[in-house]
Design a protein around this motif. Structure first.
Motif, mmCIF file in Angstrom:
data_model
loop_
_atom_site.group_PDB
_atom_site.id
_atom_site.type_symbol
_atom_site.label_atom_id
_atom_site.label_comp_id
_atom_site.label_asym_id
_atom_site.label_seq_id
_atom_site.Cartn_x
_atom_site.Cartn_y
_atom_site.Cartn_z
ATOM 1 N N LEU A 1 0.818 -1.216 0.000
ATOM 2 C CA LEU A 1 0.000 0.000 0.000
ATOM 3 C C LEU A 1 0.849 1.261 0.000
ATOM 4 O O LEU A 1 0.365 2.352 -0.314
ATOM 5 N N ASP A 2 2.131 1.123 0.351
ATOM 6 C CA ASP A 2 3.060 2.250 0.408
ATOM 7 C C ASP A 2 3.787 2.352 -0.938
ATOM 8 O O ASP A 2 4.556 1.460 -1.302
ATOM 9 N N GLU A 3 3.558 3.428 -1.668
ATOM 10 C CA GLU A 3 4.120 3.560 -3.009
ATOM 11 C C GLU A 3 5.644 3.568 -3.012
ATOM 12 O O GLU A 3 6.274 3.006 -3.914
ATOM 13 N N SER A 4 6.264 4.179 -2.004
ATOM 14 C CA SER A 4 7.730 4.237 -1.976
ATOM 15 C C SER A 4 8.329 2.844 -1.851
ATOM 16 O O SER A 4 9.382 2.545 -2.440
ATOM 17 N N ILE A 5 7.680 1.980 -1.093
ATOM 18 C CA ILE A 5 8.143 0.588 -0.974
ATOM 19 C C ILE A 5 8.044 -0.099 -2.326
ATOM 20 O O ILE A 5 8.969 -0.801 -2.762
ATOM 21 N N ASN A 6 6.936 0.102 -3.026
ATOM 22 C CA ASN A 6 6.740 -0.534 -4.328
ATOM 23 C C ASN A 6 7.820 -0.124 -5.320
ATOM 24 O O ASN A 6 8.399 -0.966 -6.017
ATOM 25 N N LEU A 7 8.093 1.159 -5.409
ATOM 26 C CA LEU A 7 9.059 1.646 -6.390
ATOM 27 C C LEU A 7 10.464 1.162 -6.060
ATOM 28 O O LEU A 7 11.266 0.881 -6.959
ATOM 29 N N ASN A 8 10.766 1.037 -4.784
ATOM 30 C CA ASN A 8 12.077 0.531 -4.377
ATOM 31 C C ASN A 8 12.271 -0.913 -4.826
ATOM 32 O O ASN A 8 13.328 -1.287 -5.357
ATOM 33 N N TYR A 9 11.235 -1.735 -4.631
ATOM 34 C CA TYR A 9 11.345 -3.145 -5.026
ATOM 35 C C TYR A 9 11.234 -3.325 -6.539
ATOM 36 O O TYR A 9 11.746 -4.300 -7.087
ATOM 37 N N PHE A 10 10.567 -2.397 -7.206
ATOM 38 C CA PHE A 10 10.425 -2.551 -8.653
ATOM 39 C C PHE A 10 11.672 -2.133 -9.415
ATOM 40 O O PHE A 10 11.935 -2.651 -10.506
ATOM 41 N N GLN A 11 12.459 -1.222 -8.885
ATOM 42 C CA GLN A 11 13.555 -0.618 -9.638
ATOM 43 C C GLN A 11 14.463 -1.631 -10.353
ATOM 44 O O GLN A 11 14.829 -1.421 -11.521
ATOM 45 N N PRO A 12 14.866 -2.760 -9.712
ATOM 46 C CA PRO A 12 15.737 -3.705 -10.422
ATOM 47 C C PRO A 12 15.101 -4.315 -11.676
ATOM 48 O O PRO A 12 15.824 -4.801 -12.552
ATOM 49 N N TRP A 13 13.775 -4.289 -11.764
ATOM 50 C CA TRP A 13 13.115 -4.845 -12.947
ATOM 51 C C TRP A 13 13.383 -4.004 -14.194
ATOM 52 O O TRP A 13 13.300 -4.524 -15.323
ATOM 53 N N VAL A 14 13.699 -2.733 -14.025
ATOM 54 C CA VAL A 14 13.903 -1.865 -15.185
ATOM 55 C C VAL A 14 15.031 -2.414 -16.055
ATOM 56 O O VAL A 14 14.874 -2.584 -17.280
ATOM 57 N N ALA B 1 0.499 1.208 -11.553
ATOM 58 C CA ALA B 1 0.951 0.844 -12.902
ATOM 59 C C ALA B 1 1.430 2.083 -13.660
ATOM 60 O O ALA B 1 2.409 2.027 -14.407
ATOM 61 N N ARG B 2 0.756 3.194 -13.457
ATOM 62 C CA ARG B 2 1.174 4.434 -14.122
ATOM 63 C C ARG B 2 2.524 4.903 -13.606
ATOM 64 O O ARG B 2 3.378 5.334 -14.388
ATOM 65 N N ARG B 3 2.750 4.793 -12.307
ATOM 66 C CA ARG B 3 4.045 5.182 -11.741
ATOM 67 C C ARG B 3 5.151 4.250 -12.242
ATOM 68 O O ARG B 3 6.272 4.690 -12.538
ATOM 69 N N ILE B 4 4.851 2.983 -12.334
ATOM 70 C CA ILE B 4 5.829 2.017 -12.844
ATOM 71 C C ILE B 4 6.131 2.308 -14.319
ATOM 72 O O ILE B 4 7.290 2.227 -14.752
ATOM 73 N N HIS B 5 5.115 2.640 -15.071
ATOM 74 C CA HIS B 5 5.328 3.027 -16.474
ATOM 75 C C HIS B 5 6.270 4.222 -16.558
ATOM 76 O O HIS B 5 7.161 4.266 -17.410
ATOM 77 N N GLN B 6 6.080 5.198 -15.677
ATOM 78 C CA GLN B 6 6.960 6.365 -15.662
ATOM 79 C C GLN B 6 8.400 5.966 -15.363
ATOM 80 O O GLN B 6 9.346 6.512 -15.942
ATOM 81 N N ALA B 7 8.571 4.991 -14.458
ATOM 82 C CA ALA B 7 9.915 4.529 -14.116
ATOM 83 C C ALA B 7 10.584 3.803 -15.284
ATOM 84 O O ALA B 7 11.814 3.782 -15.394
ATOM 85 N N LEU B 8 9.773 3.219 -16.163
ATOM 86 C CA LEU B 8 10.296 2.449 -17.290
ATOM 87 C C LEU B 8 10.448 3.268 -18.575
ATOM 88 O O LEU B 8 11.215 2.898 -19.458
ATOM 89 N N ALA B 9 9.696 4.354 -18.667
ATOM 90 C CA ALA B 9 9.506 5.030 -19.947
ATOM 91 C C ALA B 9 10.809 5.416 -20.645
ATOM 92 O O ALA B 9 11.005 5.109 -21.827
ATOM 93 N N ASP B 10 11.698 6.089 -19.944
ATOM 94 C CA ASP B 10 12.928 6.558 -20.588
ATOM 95 C C ASP B 10 13.834 5.406 -20.985
ATOM 96 O O ASP B 10 14.388 5.385 -22.091
ATOM 97 N N GLU B 11 13.984 4.425 -20.088
ATOM 98 C CA GLU B 11 14.889 3.304 -20.364
ATOM 99 C C GLU B 11 14.397 2.436 -21.516
ATOM 100 O O GLU B 11 15.184 1.918 -22.295
ATOM 101 N N LEU B 12 13.083 2.265 -21.628
ATOM 102 C CA LEU B 12 12.531 1.360 -22.630
ATOM 103 C C LEU B 12 11.971 2.079 -23.850
ATOM 104 O O LEU B 12 11.507 1.451 -24.796
ATOM 105 N N GLY B 13 12.005 3.409 -23.819
ATOM 106 C CA GLY B 13 11.456 4.158 -24.942
ATOM 107 C C GLY B 13 9.956 4.001 -25.072
ATOM 108 O O GLY B 13 9.420 3.910 -26.184
ATOM 109 N N LEU B 14 9.250 3.975 -23.950
ATOM 110 C CA LEU B 14 7.808 3.756 -23.974
ATOM 111 C C LEU B 14 7.071 5.032 -24.355
ATOM 112 O O LEU B 14 7.431 6.128 -23.900
#
Length: 288
Positions: free
Chosen positions: A218-231, A260-273
């Motif tokens: 439920l905590d967005e900062s926790i989610n983004l921290n764990y998602f970062q290596p997926w980029v 999902a929108r925040r994760i998309h933002q984290a991926l956008a530049d690296e993946l050219g989304l």
């Protein structure tokens, strides 16, 4: 999609009344939800078939009318086949399920075979029989939950070899964020932790369409921290010519579209989304 943006991002379902006022207009009817969803996300998990079985022909026809050509449905095999009958003597019903989705065959991503938590090495021949029967041209993703498939021993080696042989994708269920804190004082978090298996995360691609189910906190900062290596990992798979599918959940899924929108933002530049379209409900609220 361009080659460098070949990623299918989505949510576990499209029918969720809690998304009215954000992903969907606040007072819109259910008949517009799939179309509104597909304007933002290019894929969906499609959990409905897990609980309800093969959809009716008129239902599939409606989905076919509403989903654009680029959209991908990743339906789950019915629980009656995977959990009640445990893949045993299911040939006729499996064929009927696949046939029921025929109008969508050009818009199917990997179909998910979610296996019970106690489905282990001894029953692997049943999975082998299913994969041998799997229709050519339809992708498959298998989610295992038995602990012996996560110990890098005989069972896991046998599973991975089987999946690689048949070109099936091993689902990567990432629950690290979900279980990163106690659920004290949060009924939604407690419910999600009791419902989801606490499986280790083994990152590997056994097929051409690696599939990740990211179960957020439920905590967005926790989610983004764990998602970062997926980029970095997603970028590598895309560079290798693979087509990843990423499905984003949260503890109660109320805020899954926003995550999902925040994760998309984290991926956008690296993946050219390309940018996501605005949520229909937010667009409508801006008009007033």
């Amino acid at each position: 999609m361009t080659r460098m943006s070949r990623l299918y991002l989505g949510l576990p379902m499209w029918a969720n009344s809690e998304w009215c006022g954000s992903l969907y207009p606040p007072y819109g009817g259910q008949e517009s939800w799939l179309a509104d969803y597909a304007q933002v996300f290019p894929a969906v998990e499609g959990n409905t078939t897990f609980y309800s079985g093969a959809p009716r022909p008129e239902t599939v026809a409606a989905w076919s009318r509403l989903a654009p050509p680029h959209f991908r449905f990743c339906f789950k095999l019915p629980a009656s086949l995977t959990h009640e009958r445990r893949l045993q003597s299911i040939e006729a019903d499996f064929d009927a399920f696949i046939d029921s989705l025929a109008p969508l065959h050009d818009r199917l991503g990997p179909l998910l075979v979610q296996l019970p938590r106690d489905f282990g090495l001894a029953e692997l021949p049943r999975l082998e029989s299913l994969l041998a029967r799997w229709p050519q041209g339809l992708a498959c993703a298998v989610e295992v939950r038995h602990p012996e498939f996560f110990h890098k021993g005989t069972a896991e080696v046998a599973l991975n070899r089987l999946l690689i042989t048949h070109g099936a994708n091993r689902v990567m269920l990432d629950v690290r964020a979900l279980f990163s804190t106690s659920a004290m004082g949060s009924p939604a978090l407690a419910h999600a932790q009791s419902e989801k298996p606490r499986c280790p995360l083994h990152v590997l691609s056994t097929g051409e369409q690696p599939l990740i189910r990211f179960i957020g906190h439920l905590d967005e900062s926790i989610n983004l921290n764990y998602f970062q290596p997926w980029v970095k990992q997603l970028k590598l798979w895309i560079k290798q010519g693979k087509t990843p599918f990423l499905f984003v959940h949260t503890a109660n899924n109320r805020y899954a579209p926003q995550l999902a929108r925040r994760i998309h933002q984290a991926l956008a530049d690296e993946l050219g989304l390309p940018p996501l379209n605005e949520f229909a409900g937010e667009c409508q609220s801006q008009l007033f």
